[in-house]
Motif scaffolding. Structure first.
Motif, short mmCIF file in Angstrom:
data_model
loop_
_atom_site.label_atom_id
_atom_site.label_comp_id
_atom_site.label_asym_id
_atom_site.label_seq_id
_atom_site.Cartn_x
_atom_site.Cartn_y
_atom_site.Cartn_z
N ILE A 113 0.84 -1.20 0.00
CA ILE A 113 0.00 0.00 0.00
C ILE A 113 0.87 1.24 0.00
O ILE A 113 1.80 1.37 0.78
CB ILE A 113 -0.95 -0.03 1.20
CG1 ILE A 113 -1.93 -1.19 1.01
CG2 ILE A 113 -1.68 1.30 1.37
CD1 ILE A 113 -2.99 -1.29 2.04
N ILE A 121 -3.73 6.11 0.57
CA ILE A 121 -5.18 6.02 0.61
C ILE A 121 -5.75 7.38 0.24
O ILE A 121 -5.16 8.42 0.53
CB ILE A 121 -5.76 5.56 1.97
CG1 ILE A 121 -5.15 6.31 3.13
CG2 ILE A 121 -5.62 4.09 2.17
CD1 ILE A 121 -5.73 5.90 4.47
N ASP A 157 -5.22 12.94 -0.30
CA ASP A 157 -4.35 11.78 -0.50
C ASP A 157 -3.42 11.62 0.70
O ASP A 157 -2.69 12.55 1.04
CB ASP A 157 -3.52 11.94 -1.78
CG ASP A 157 -4.40 11.87 -3.01
OD1 ASP A 157 -4.90 10.78 -3.30
OD2 ASP A 157 -4.60 12.93 -3.65
N ILE A 184 -13.19 5.25 6.63
CA ILE A 184 -11.91 4.72 6.17
C ILE A 184 -11.83 3.23 6.51
O ILE A 184 -11.48 2.40 5.67
CB ILE A 184 -10.72 5.48 6.80
CG1 ILE A 184 -10.78 6.96 6.40
CG2 ILE A 184 -9.39 4.86 6.40
CD1 ILE A 184 -9.77 7.85 7.12
N PHE A 212 -13.76 0.99 4.26
CA PHE A 212 -13.51 1.18 2.83
C PHE A 212 -14.80 1.64 2.15
O PHE A 212 -15.28 1.02 1.19
CB PHE A 212 -13.00 -0.10 2.16
CG PHE A 212 -11.78 -0.65 2.81
CD1 PHE A 212 -10.57 0.00 2.66
CD2 PHE A 212 -11.84 -1.78 3.60
CE1 PHE A 212 -9.44 -0.50 3.28
CE2 PHE A 212 -10.72 -2.27 4.22
CZ PHE A 212 -9.51 -1.63 4.06
N ILE A 245 -13.44 5.65 -0.38
CA ILE A 245 -12.05 5.47 0.06
C ILE A 245 -11.34 4.62 -0.98
O ILE A 245 -11.80 3.52 -1.31
CB ILE A 245 -12.00 4.76 1.43
CG1 ILE A 245 -12.83 5.52 2.48
CG2 ILE A 245 -10.55 4.57 1.89
CD1 ILE A 245 -12.38 6.93 2.77
N ILE A 261 -7.68 2.77 -2.30
CA ILE A 261 -6.36 2.29 -1.90
C ILE A 261 -5.50 2.27 -3.16
O ILE A 261 -5.89 1.66 -4.15
CB ILE A 261 -6.45 0.86 -1.30
CG1 ILE A 261 -7.38 0.84 -0.09
CG2 ILE A 261 -5.07 0.32 -0.95
CD1 ILE A 261 -6.87 1.52 1.15
N ALA A 270 -10.90 -0.70 -2.96
CA ALA A 270 -10.22 -1.72 -2.15
C ALA A 270 -10.65 -3.13 -2.54
O ALA A 270 -11.84 -3.36 -2.77
CB ALA A 270 -10.49 -1.48 -0.67
#
Lengths: 264, 233
Positions: free
Chosen positions: A3, A6, A25, A49, A52, A63, A65, A70
């Motif tokens: 990752i 996010i 960001d 968050i 997701f 949200i 990723i 996600a």
């Protein structure tokens, strides 16, 4: 999956009005505070968050990723979930002894390639740097104090879970060493998000997300002046902590006036 | 019509999960019917009928074990839901002794467990968990990340074939995969068999007669419409 970032895409407020900040960001290594009055939507934001959110929560936020939706497995398997959420309500329910509990957790973490004993040792060492009284490994999880519980939750999330994103909801009320916590956490390349009313944590963050009426109003980067100023805030806060501690110990405070003058 | 049987200890959030399922079925143009089987008190049928205007019923099992009662009334209940025009019959059962498993072959079996019930709970539940198709884990926000992970690992230890789905039943997050499981469930048939062998005992179900519907049983039986009565010699 590594990752890197996010992204929070704005939704709408409680009154249905559009959220002023449309995109934030957060990158690996960022330490972020979420600030705002009680009821302004801070906890709702970290819930978005953690879930997701994909325009499927009451705020309509999304949200991302690494810039994309996600993967389903993040929600499906908590051991694959890159987010650890520690709220005021999160607690250990187990009455196992600390050592046995951490070993149980470490043993199902077979993917990290580190022996369970060493993971447990590192987790305890981390937690003990945040607490006043060290954690006794033979005590039961439910016997830990509020501060020890919070310290162990943070240590477990940071080291044992090794999740890239850690959300901390008002940890300042729990009696852990906050500056030490931030210093230790900065050594790990993760995204730490604090919901906080604490000037000390806010000023030690890279930036703060300002909430009002259910929406993100602005993102304030910690200015150079604020950073300089934060050293003084820390001193003042330390003074208050000592004051609190001495009251706790039943001591007289008459000798502290000169020190207060010096700090202020 | 499809059949979904939802079991799980008391207060784990079975009704909260089913409420989101009913809503999502409705949004997809499908009508759910709801049957609640409980021992002596339930009001979920009235609440859901008021909230969604769907056909609902309840049965008090009284002196029968709720899962025994479930086997007895299920044949009638499928007919009732079919007549009411339902696409899916959702049966919520109290399942108290944990040794039985109320699921039937050809129907979807959901067990709802709460993460707050302790890391070792999955080891204690038995066939109510191991014979389910999906284990739905609720109240995940109340426990440490560590306990959440161990809880899931324990489920997979005792029931490797059961799919684990974590949900937030307050916000309705994580419900969509359950709808997908329902979509993949075949239509219910007239001849349905109980999935597991109930524990040793002396009633027809306990000795292994697995046919659904009171007509296949004797001793103390229970139709959907009437009170329990004795049938046989």
């Amino acid at each position: 999956m590594a990752i890197e970032s996010i992204t929070i895409l704005g939704g709408h407020g409680k009154d249905g009005g559009e959220e002023p900040v449309r995109r934030i960001d957060l990158r690996m290594g960022d330490v972020v505070s979420i600030v705002g009055p009680t009821g302004s939507g801070k906890t709702t934001l970290i819930n978005d968050i953690e879930l997701f959110a994909d325009a499927n929560t009451p705020t309509g936020r999304r949200i991302l990723i690494n810039g994309a939706v996600a993967p389903a497995e993040f929600r499906d398997n908590p051991a694959r979930n890159p987010i650890a959420l520690i709220t005021q309500h999160t607690t250990f329910l187990s009455d196992m002894p600390v050592q046995g509990f951490l070993e149980t957790h470490a043993r199902i973490r077979t993917d990290v390639g580190e022996p369970a004993e060493s993971l447990v040792e590192r987790t305890l060492a981390f937690a003990n740097q945040l607490t006043g009284e060290p954690i006794l490994v033979r005590s039961r999880m439910t016997e830990l104090s509020g501060g020890q519980t919070r310290a162990l939750l943070i240590a477990d999330a940071t080291i044992l879970c090794n999740t890239p994103i850690v959300l901390l909801d008002e940890v300042e009320n729990a009696g852990i060493h906050r500056s030490r916590a931030l210093e230790l956490l900065r050594a790990y390349r993760k995204i730490f998000i604090f919901v906080t009313h604490d000037p000390r944590i806010a000023l030690l963050s890279d930036y703060r997300i300002v909430m009002r009426n259910g929406t993100v109003r602005q993102v304030l980067h910690t200015a150079a002046d604020e950073r300089k100023f934060s050293a003084k805030v820390t001193k003042l806060d330390d003074f208050l902590s000592r004051l609190r501690e001495r009251i706790r110990m039943g001591e007289s405070l008459t000798d502290l006036e000169a020190e207060l003058e010096a700090v202020a | 019509m499809k059949l979904v049987i939802c079991a799980g200890p008391a207060t784990t959030g079975k009704t909260a999960v089913l409420r989101h399922i009913i809503k999502k079925l409705r949004d997809g143009g499908q009508l759910a019917a709801f049957l609640k089987i409980d021992v002596q008190y339930a009001e979920e049928d009235e609440l859901l009928a008021r909230e969604f205007g769907i056909p609902t019923r309840k049965v008090y099992s009284g002196e029968l074990c709720p899962d025994h009662c479930n086997v007895m009334v299920l044949g009638d209940a499928l007919q009732w839901a079919g007549k009411a025009g339902a696409d899916v019959l959702l049966v919520e059962t109290a399942g108290l002794c944990l040794r039985c498993s109320p699921y039937v072959d050809g129907g979807l079996g959901l067990v709802v467990l709460e993460a707050t019930s302790g890391m070792n709970l999955p080891l204690k539940v038995g066939p109510m968990l191991s014979l389910a198709d999906v284990a739905v884990v609720t109240k995940i926000d109340r426990v440490s990340q560590a306990e959440r992970e161990v809880f899931r690992a324990r489920i997979q230890e005792v029931a490797p074939a059961v799919r684990v789905r974590e949900v937030n039943a307050l916000h309705g997050i994580g419900i969509d995969p359950l709808l997908e499981h329902i979509r993949q469930t075949p239509h219910a048939t007239d001849h349905m068999l109980l999935r597991g062998n109930p524990p040793v005992g002396t009633c027809t179900i306990c000795v292994g007669k697995k046919e659904v519907g009171w007509q296949s049983h004797f001793g103390v039986v229970r139709p959907l419409e009437n009170q329990a009565f004795y049938r046989g010699e």
